[in-house]
Design a protein around this motif. Structure first.
Motif, PDB file in Angstrom:
ATOM      1  N   THR A  93      -2.351  -3.813  11.698  1.00 41.92           N
ATOM      2  CA  THR A  93      -2.404  -2.361  11.875  1.00 41.92           C
ATOM      3  C   THR A  93      -1.022  -1.747  11.790  1.00 41.92           C
ATOM      4  N   SER A  96       0.249  -1.771   8.077  1.00 42.45           N
ATOM      5  CA  SER A  96      -0.529  -0.828   7.268  1.00 42.45           C
ATOM      6  C   SER A  96      -0.138   0.616   7.547  1.00 42.45           C
ATOM      7  N   ARG A  98      -1.123   2.231  10.205  1.00 41.52           N
ATOM      8  CA  ARG A  98      -2.216   2.880  10.918  1.00 41.52           C
ATOM      9  C   ARG A  98      -2.014   2.925  12.423  1.00 41.52           C
ATOM     10  N   ARG A 321      -8.629   9.582   9.326  1.00 41.99           N
ATOM     11  CA  ARG A 321      -7.503   8.726   9.703  1.00 41.99           C
ATOM     12  C   ARG A 321      -7.701   8.122  11.094  1.00 41.99           C
ATOM     13  N   MET A 324     -10.021   5.248  10.673  1.00 43.37           N
ATOM     14  CA  MET A 324      -9.305   4.120  10.067  1.00 43.37           C
ATOM     15  C   MET A 324      -8.360   3.465  11.072  1.00 43.37           C
ATOM     16  N   ALA A 325      -7.785   4.273  11.972  1.00 43.36           N
ATOM     17  CA  ALA A 325      -6.891   3.711  12.986  1.00 43.36           C
ATOM     18  C   ALA A 325      -7.657   2.820  13.962  1.00 43.36           C
ATOM     19  N   PRO A 328      -9.788  -1.630  13.164  1.00 41.90           N
ATOM     20  CA  PRO A 328      -9.686  -3.032  13.594  1.00 41.90           C
ATOM     21  C   PRO A 328     -10.518  -3.331  14.836  1.00 41.90           C
ATOM     22  N   VAL A 397     -10.204  -6.476   8.050  1.00 42.11           N
ATOM     23  CA  VAL A 397      -9.292  -5.338   8.211  1.00 42.11           C
ATOM     24  C   VAL A 397      -8.282  -5.307   7.068  1.00 42.11           C
ATOM     25  N   ALA A 398      -7.703  -6.469   6.739  1.00 41.91           N
ATOM     26  CA  ALA A 398      -6.725  -6.530   5.652  1.00 41.91           C
ATOM     27  C   ALA A 398      -7.342  -6.072   4.332  1.00 41.91           C
ATOM     28  N   TYR A 401      -7.835  -2.222   4.576  1.00 46.50           N
ATOM     29  CA  TYR A 401      -6.533  -1.566   4.554  1.00 46.50           C
ATOM     30  C   TYR A 401      -5.767  -1.829   3.249  1.00 46.50           C
ATOM     31  N   ARG A 402      -6.313  -2.709   2.420  1.00 41.34           N
ATOM     32  CA  ARG A 402      -5.696  -3.069   1.146  1.00 41.34           C
ATOM     33  C   ARG A 402      -4.302  -3.674   1.331  1.00 41.34           C
ATOM     34  N   ILE A 403      -4.203  -4.554   2.304  1.00 39.67           N
ATOM     35  CA  ILE A 403      -2.961  -5.290   2.526  1.00 39.67           C
ATOM     36  C   ILE A 403      -2.961  -6.501   1.609  1.00 39.67           C
TER      37      ILE A 403
END
Length: 565
Positions: A93, A96, A98, A321, A324-325, A328, A397-398, A401-403
């Motif tokens: 998080t 990212s 977030r 947002r 999205m925060a 996780p 989550v990754a 979040y596009r990590i």
């Protein structure tokens, strides 16, 4: 074959118990008195436990060392595996970007740091305890408070104290289910008793939290919110444990506490929030360590004068947002709810557990009753472990979040490096616990305490407190002492279920000073090596809570018997 003797030292139970306590006394003296680093204190106490096992109890050197090795492996997996993956999810998080949105999102409820402590540490932490347990709540909520402007030390003490009332029903009531399986008492019955003990404790915990944040002024100005959260949590915990579901108790109680505070704040706001924040920053600024909680964490400053999250700022973030925060934690709740509450999946995950007789140890050690010791079998929950479920949550989550996978792997590796001393500490502490258990030191201590007869009702929570303080797990404390509590109750004419429940409730407040939990809290907020300071900050509250539980259980065994089912 090795079979422990209850009184190996001069045939004296009291003297044997004193000798058996030496490793524990050494640990707490080194950690709290001499301020030695936790991993050194753990290793020194482990060495002494092995010496006591071999010299005092006559345990062969081989089984003693093998007991330590099994405990160390258990400390690494599943215990530290859970912590490792929990902190990794948090790091995702952060990288990212977030996490800053999450800080602002809590401003939607209140920008008062005292209320935020109740919401995050008590309500949100209770929800995490209900789903994961084993240190995950302390790790996650600790870093969240640091990001909101709390000093690492204040954040760690706050989350440690908040992580009390939910512990008995943590990890979907695993401690209570364990006690039931060992004693043959239905776990629903044990849970009903526990719900009539820890729910009373829960009422007062939020009041203590606001006092820790802002002293008497904090209690005077925010007591309606603190009492509302505590009362709602306690009432829901009592009702759910007695009339709904032991497994769902903490989930219901945490959500009830959060909802009650949110509804109250719609019609009432505490005074003094700005002064409390200013005082918090002034005090914390003088005591905060030079290094932040995580030097690599790209967390934005709290704003001018460290003002933290504001309700207006939170509104500007936007609903998308904010969702999205919170993603996780929503993912964690969804994954754990499915894994723990959906019976087909729960049974499938449990079926993948590997039970391994520890090589060279299994089949060679008996318990004090002459039966094969169950502690020589190591369970490897490679798929059902909360740590694995957290890993799955992190992968989801990754992806959302596009990590980049490479970045996620780097964060995982850096987390392992950051936790290296904590891994050693927890491994040494669990090794210590296993040596004491299998050599007979723990049962000697417990049997000596049980010699109090009918007065044992007063002392029964002490066993759970002691077991959890050593192992860091209320589940382990019940594994150690639940059967002993039941037997003592039968012999002393006391309600066995009451004593087993008291063991569970005592473990709740023992977790406050557990070296494992202290290490988790210290590592999460960046106070590596300062566990002794955390111990001094929590010990008095642990003892005070323990005294209150001892008095409650003693009264429930006689004049307040009507409180029981």
């Amino acid at each position: 074959m090795y079979q422990p003797v209850l009184a190996p030292v001069a045939d004296s139970l009291a003297l044997s118990a004193l000798v058996a306590c030496l490793p524990l006394l050494l640990f707490f003296v080194l950690l709290g008195g001499l301020r030695l680093k936790a991993h050194w204190a753990g290793l020194a106490s482990l060495a002494l436990a092995v010496v006591v096992a071999v010299v005092g109890y006559g345990m062969p050197v081989g089984p003693a060392l093998l007991s330590a090795s099994q405990g160390a492996v258990f400390g690494l997996f599943p215990i530290m595996w859970i912590v490792l993956t929990a902190i990794w999810v948090y790091r995702l998080t952060v990288v990212s970007g977030r996490f800053e949105d999450l800080r602002h999102a809590f401003g939607l409820i209140s920008d008062d740091p005292r209320i935020q402590a109740v919401i995050i540490a008590f309500c949100f932490g209770g929800l995490l305890e209900a789903l994961a347990g084993f240190g995950a709540p302390v790790a996650i909520t600790g870093v969240m408070l640091v990001a909101l402007g709390f000093s690492p030390m204040r954040a760690a003490v706050t989350v440690l104290i908040a992580n009390t009332a939910p512990v008995a029903f943590g990890a979907v009531a695993t401690p209570i289910i364990t006690a039931g399986s060992l004693t043959g008492i239905p776990h629903e019955e044990i849970g009903a008793y526990v719900g009539r003990q820890t729910s009373l404790l829960a009422v007062f915990v939020p009041l203590l939290l606001v006092a820790l944040v802002d002293g008497r002024r904090g209690m005077r100005q925010t007591w309606p919110a603190a009492l509302t959260a505590g009362a709602a949590f306690g009432l829901a915990q009592f009702a759910a444990s007695n009339y709904v579901s032991v497994e769902l108790t903490d989930i219901i109680a945490s959500l009830a506490g959060l909802l009650a505070v949110v509804l109250l704040l719609r019609v009432w706001r505490p005074r003094g929030g700005e002064q409390a924040r200013a005082g918090l920053l002034r005090t914390d600024g003088a005591t905060a360590p030079a290094a932040p909680a995580d030097p690599a964490a790209p967390v934005a400053p709290a704003g001018p004068a460290g003002s933290g999250a504001r309700a207006g700022d939170a509104g500007a973030v936007g609903t998308a947002r904010i969702l999205m925060a919170f993603l996780p934690y929503l993912v964690v709740i969804a994954v754990f709810s499915a894994a723990k509450l959906w019976t087909p999946l729960k049974e499938f995950l449990a079926s993948t557990d590997l039970r391994i007789g520890w090589p060279g140890l299994d089949g060679t050690v008996l318990n004090a009753a002459g039966e094969a010791a169950a502690g020589t079998v190591y369970t490897f929950p490679w798929l059902s472990s909360p740590g694995t479920l957290l890993l799955l949550s992190g992968l989801l989550v990754a992806a959302v979040y596009r990590i980049a996978p490479a970045e996620a792997v780097r964060e995982f590796a850096s987390t392992v490096v950051k936790l290296r001393l904590s891994l050693l500490t927890v491994a040494s502490v669990l090794a210590l616990a296993h040596v004491m258990n299998l050599s007979g030191q723990t049962i000697t201590i417990g049997t000596w305490i049980a010699g109090a007869g009918t007065a044992f009702a007063f002392f029964s929570p002490v066993l759970g407190w002691l077991g959890t303080a050593v192992t860091g797990s209320d589940t382990s404390a019940n594994a150690l002492f639940a059967t002993l509590q039941q037997t003592t109750g039968d012999k002393a004419g006391l309600d066995p279920t009451l004593l087993v429940a008291a063991n569970t409730s005592g473990g709740v407040v023992g977790k406050l000073i557990s070296p494992q939990n202290l290490t988790i809290a210290a590592t999460a907020v960046g106070l590596d090596g300062r566990e002794s300071e955390l111990l001094r900050g929590t010990l008095k509250w642990s003892l005070l809570f323990l005294l209150a539980l001892c008095l409650l259980v003693f009264l429930q065994s006689n004049v307040l018997g009507g409180m029981l089912p």
